[in-house]
Design an enzyme around this catalytic site. Structure first.
Site, PDB file in Angstrom:
ATOM      1  N   SER A   2      -8.961   5.613 -22.502  1.00 52.57           N
ATOM      2  CA  SER A   2     -10.353   6.015 -22.259  1.00 52.57           C
ATOM      3  C   SER A   2     -11.182   5.913 -23.544  1.00 52.57           C
ATOM      4  O   SER A   2     -10.638   5.929 -24.656  1.00 52.57           O
ATOM      5  CB  SER A   2     -10.370   7.469 -21.755  1.00 52.57           C
ATOM      6  OG  SER A   2     -11.693   7.918 -21.553  1.00 52.57           O
ATOM      7  N   LYS A   8     -10.205  19.081 -36.336  1.00 51.03           N
ATOM      8  CA  LYS A   8     -10.641  17.808 -36.906  1.00 51.03           C
ATOM      9  C   LYS A   8     -10.722  17.870 -38.431  1.00 51.03           C
ATOM     10  O   LYS A   8     -10.453  16.893 -39.118  1.00 51.03           O
ATOM     11  CB  LYS A   8     -11.983  17.398 -36.302  1.00 51.03           C
ATOM     12  CG  LYS A   8     -11.888  17.067 -34.804  1.00 51.03           C
ATOM     13  CD  LYS A   8     -10.913  15.925 -34.540  1.00 51.03           C
ATOM     14  CE  LYS A   8     -10.937  15.460 -33.108  1.00 51.03           C
ATOM     15  NZ  LYS A   8     -10.114  14.262 -32.876  1.00 51.03           N
ATOM     16  N   ASP A  53       2.453  12.144 -23.750  1.00 46.44           N
ATOM     17  CA  ASP A  53       1.620  13.291 -24.092  1.00 46.44           C
ATOM     18  C   ASP A  53       1.886  13.591 -25.568  1.00 46.44           C
ATOM     19  O   ASP A  53       3.042  13.867 -25.943  1.00 46.44           O
ATOM     20  CB  ASP A  53       2.004  14.481 -23.196  1.00 46.44           C
ATOM     21  CG  ASP A  53       1.083  15.676 -23.422  1.00 46.44           C
ATOM     22  OD1 ASP A  53       0.667  15.909 -24.576  1.00 46.44           O
ATOM     23  OD2 ASP A  53       0.796  16.381 -22.444  1.00 46.44           O
ATOM     24  N   TYR A 107     -11.980  23.082 -32.024  1.00 44.81           N
ATOM     25  CA  TYR A 107     -12.147  21.627 -32.156  1.00 44.81           C
ATOM     26  C   TYR A 107     -12.472  21.229 -33.600  1.00 44.81           C
ATOM     27  O   TYR A 107     -11.812  20.369 -34.190  1.00 44.81           O
ATOM     28  CB  TYR A 107     -13.256  21.160 -31.206  1.00 44.81           C
ATOM     29  CG  TYR A 107     -13.505  19.669 -31.245  1.00 44.81           C
ATOM     30  CD1 TYR A 107     -12.646  18.786 -30.573  1.00 44.81           C
ATOM     31  CD2 TYR A 107     -14.576  19.132 -31.956  1.00 44.81           C
ATOM     32  CE1 TYR A 107     -12.868  17.423 -30.616  1.00 44.81           C
ATOM     33  CE2 TYR A 107     -14.793  17.765 -31.992  1.00 44.81           C
ATOM     34  CZ  TYR A 107     -13.943  16.916 -31.320  1.00 44.81           C
ATOM     35  OH  TYR A 107     -14.153  15.555 -31.360  1.00 44.81           O
TER      36      TYR A 107
HETATM   37  P1  NAP Z   1     -12.011  10.499 -24.051  1.00 47.17           P
HETATM   38  O1  NAP Z   1     -12.803   9.422 -23.402  1.00 47.17           O
HETATM   39  O2  NAP Z   1     -11.793  11.783 -23.319  1.00 47.17           O
HETATM   40  O3  NAP Z   1     -10.621   9.886 -24.503  1.00 47.17           O
HETATM   41  C1  NAP Z   1      -9.569  10.684 -24.997  1.00 47.17           C
HETATM   42  C2  NAP Z   1      -8.278  10.208 -24.369  1.00 47.17           C
HETATM   43  O4  NAP Z   1      -7.210  10.992 -24.916  1.00 47.17           O
HETATM   44  C3  NAP Z   1      -8.265  10.433 -22.834  1.00 47.17           C
HETATM   45  O5  NAP Z   1      -7.672   9.338 -22.177  1.00 47.17           O
HETATM   46  C4  NAP Z   1      -7.399  11.673 -22.737  1.00 47.17           C
HETATM   47  O6  NAP Z   1      -6.765  11.825 -21.488  1.00 47.17           O
HETATM   48  C5  NAP Z   1      -6.388  11.413 -23.834  1.00 47.17           C
HETATM   49  N1  NAP Z   1      -5.622  12.594 -24.150  1.00 47.17           N
HETATM   50  C6  NAP Z   1      -6.040  13.887 -24.160  1.00 47.17           C
HETATM   51  N2  NAP Z   1      -5.018  14.698 -24.445  1.00 47.17           N
HETATM   52  C7  NAP Z   1      -3.925  13.912 -24.625  1.00 47.17           C
HETATM   53  C8  NAP Z   1      -2.573  14.176 -24.926  1.00 47.17           C
HETATM   54  N3  NAP Z   1      -2.115  15.421 -25.077  1.00 47.17           N
HETATM   55  N4  NAP Z   1      -1.730  13.128 -25.035  1.00 47.17           N
HETATM   56  C9  NAP Z   1      -2.154  11.855 -24.864  1.00 47.17           C
HETATM   57  N5  NAP Z   1      -3.423  11.553 -24.542  1.00 47.17           N
HETATM   58  C10 NAP Z   1      -4.303  12.575 -24.439  1.00 47.17           C
HETATM   59  O7  NAP Z   1     -12.690  10.931 -25.423  1.00 47.17           O
HETATM   60  P2  NAP Z   1     -13.330  10.060 -26.619  1.00 47.17           P
HETATM   61  O8  NAP Z   1     -14.716  10.522 -26.745  1.00 47.17           O
HETATM   62  O9  NAP Z   1     -12.990   8.635 -26.507  1.00 47.17           O
HETATM   63  O10 NAP Z   1     -12.521  10.716 -27.834  1.00 47.17           O
HETATM   64  C11 NAP Z   1     -11.570   9.982 -28.601  1.00 47.17           C
HETATM   65  C12 NAP Z   1     -11.406  10.680 -29.938  1.00 47.17           C
HETATM   66  O11 NAP Z   1     -12.652  10.647 -30.636  1.00 47.17           O
HETATM   67  C13 NAP Z   1     -11.034  12.159 -29.782  1.00 47.17           C
HETATM   68  O12 NAP Z   1     -10.075  12.496 -30.763  1.00 47.17           O
HETATM   69  C14 NAP Z   1     -12.346  12.868 -30.059  1.00 47.17           C
HETATM   70  O13 NAP Z   1     -12.161  14.162 -30.560  1.00 47.17           O
HETATM   71  C15 NAP Z   1     -12.980  11.932 -31.077  1.00 47.17           C
HETATM   72  N6  NAP Z   1     -14.440  12.071 -31.160  1.00 47.17           N
HETATM   73  C16 NAP Z   1     -15.247  11.675 -30.147  1.00 47.17           C
HETATM   74  C17 NAP Z   1     -16.631  11.785 -30.288  1.00 47.17           C
HETATM   75  C18 NAP Z   1     -17.598  11.348 -29.230  1.00 47.17           C
HETATM   76  O14 NAP Z   1     -18.809  11.484 -29.451  1.00 47.17           O
HETATM   77  N7  NAP Z   1     -17.159  10.830 -28.109  1.00 47.17           N
HETATM   78  C19 NAP Z   1     -17.165  12.293 -31.484  1.00 47.17           C
HETATM   79  C20 NAP Z   1     -16.321  12.698 -32.478  1.00 47.17           C
HETATM   80  C21 NAP Z   1     -14.948  12.564 -32.313  1.00 47.17           C
HETATM   81  P3  NAP Z   1      -7.517  12.745 -20.362  1.00 47.17           P
HETATM   82  O15 NAP Z   1      -8.708  11.973 -19.933  1.00 47.17           O
HETATM   83  O16 NAP Z   1      -6.455  12.880 -19.317  1.00 47.17           O
HETATM   84  O17 NAP Z   1      -7.870  14.043 -21.044  1.00 47.17           O
END
Ligand code: NAP
Length: 251
Positions: A17, A160, A64, A156
């Site tokens: 994702s 981070k 996981d 969170y």
């Molecule tokens: P996302 O679309 O929710 O993608 C995160 C993925 O990680 C999802 O497929 C999720 O599965 C999976 N995941 C969650 N828990 C897990 C586990 N225990 N084991 C394996 N996979 C797991 O979120 P994203 O926005 O792309 O975020 C990606 C990273 O960027 C994260 O670390 C987030 O904190 C960081 N980030 C994002 C933003 C932003 O603006 N989007 C900003 C700063 C940092 P599920 O869907 O089943 O939960």
């Protein structure tokens, strides 16, 4: 400059994702053999299938990152099916919002377990292979929220900030082994996680965009492009760094 990553095996956690998905796609387009680790095995396989449909190479694995035995089993499968991992991108993450006085021990521990301990365990699982090969690249996805803090996101933001510290320690320990370890703290990136956070009213998107010098929300591909460079051969003199990709905020 070419960022080609041809023939190297890469593991991308959370690759089913959002940001992880875009990174998996970009590394595969650069020639890597990509293993997608996600807690939803079907989603991981679907993401890998869409990469293969583009003519690139990827496999999905149900892992996981809070389960150390599952990580080790996943890495063993990767070694067998795709080759020894040389690149690791930790993008799996969860966010939980709520006032600090209402954060339960369970919530705190879950967020830390995925975002920080999961990142550490994945690093620990692949580093021996990288040391043996004398080459490796690790990119940990942290968050721009660790620069300033965000009210209502204690677990969170703490997790981070921990990822940034971990990145610096590993960079120091493994620099002489040919391994670089860096972190990208993304700004506001349009993903399912961000849409979920917005729906809970933690951020006002228009306000955030108005405070962003480039005047737009980021896309997962913005992070993937930077990550692709950091895992390339040419990035060998960059380690222990926090490379902000945030449209000019938090500089
Ligand atoms: P996302 O679309 O929710 O993608 C995160 C993925 O990680 C999802 O497929 C999720 O599965 C999976 N995941 C969650 N828990 C897990 C586990 N225990 N084991 C394996 N996979 C797991 O979120 P994203 O926005 O792309 O975020 C990606 C990273 O960027 C994260 O670390 C987030 O904190 C960081 N980030 C994002 C933003 C932003 O603006 N989007 C900003 C700063 C940092 P599920 O869907 O089943 O939960």
């Amino acid at each position: 400059m070419s960022t080609e990553t041809t023939q190297r095996t890469a593991i991308v956690t959370g690759g089913a994702s959002g940001i992880g998905g875009a990174i998996a796609k970009q590394l595969a387009a650069d020639g890597a053999l990509v293993a997608i680790f996600d807690r939803d095995g079907e989603a991981a396989q679907a993401a890998a299938k869409s990469i293969v449909a583009n003519g690139d190479r990827a496999l999905g694995f149900e892992v996981d990152v809070t389960d150390r035995a599952a990580i080790d089993a996943g890495v063993a499968e990767v070694r067998e099916q795709l080759g020894t991992p040389a690149i690791l991108v930790n993008s799996a993450g969860v966010t939980v919002a709520g006032p600090s006085l209402e954060v339960t021990a369970e919530t705190w521990n879950r967020v830390l377990a995925v975002n920080l301990t999961g990142t550490f365990d994945c690093c620990q699982a692949v580093l021996p292979d990288m040391v043996a090969a004398g080459w490796g690249r690790i990119v940990n996805i942290s968050s721009s929220s660790m620069h300033s803090g965000v009210p209502g996101m204690a677990a969170y933001v703490s997790s981070k900030a921990g990822v940034v510290g971990l990145t610096k320690v590993l960079a120091l320990e493994f620099g002489r082994k040919g391994i670089t370890v860096n972190t990208i703290p993304p700004g506001f990136i349009e993903t399912p996680m961000m849409r979920d956070t917005l729906s809970k009213g933690v951020f006002d998107m228009d306000l955030q965009v108005s405070r962003t010098p480039v005047g737009r929300i980021g896309q997962p591909e913005d992070i993937a492009a930077t990550c692709a460079f950091l895992v390339s051969e040419q990035a060998g003199y960059i380690t222990g760094q926090v490379i902000g990709v945030n449209g000019g905020r938090n500089t």
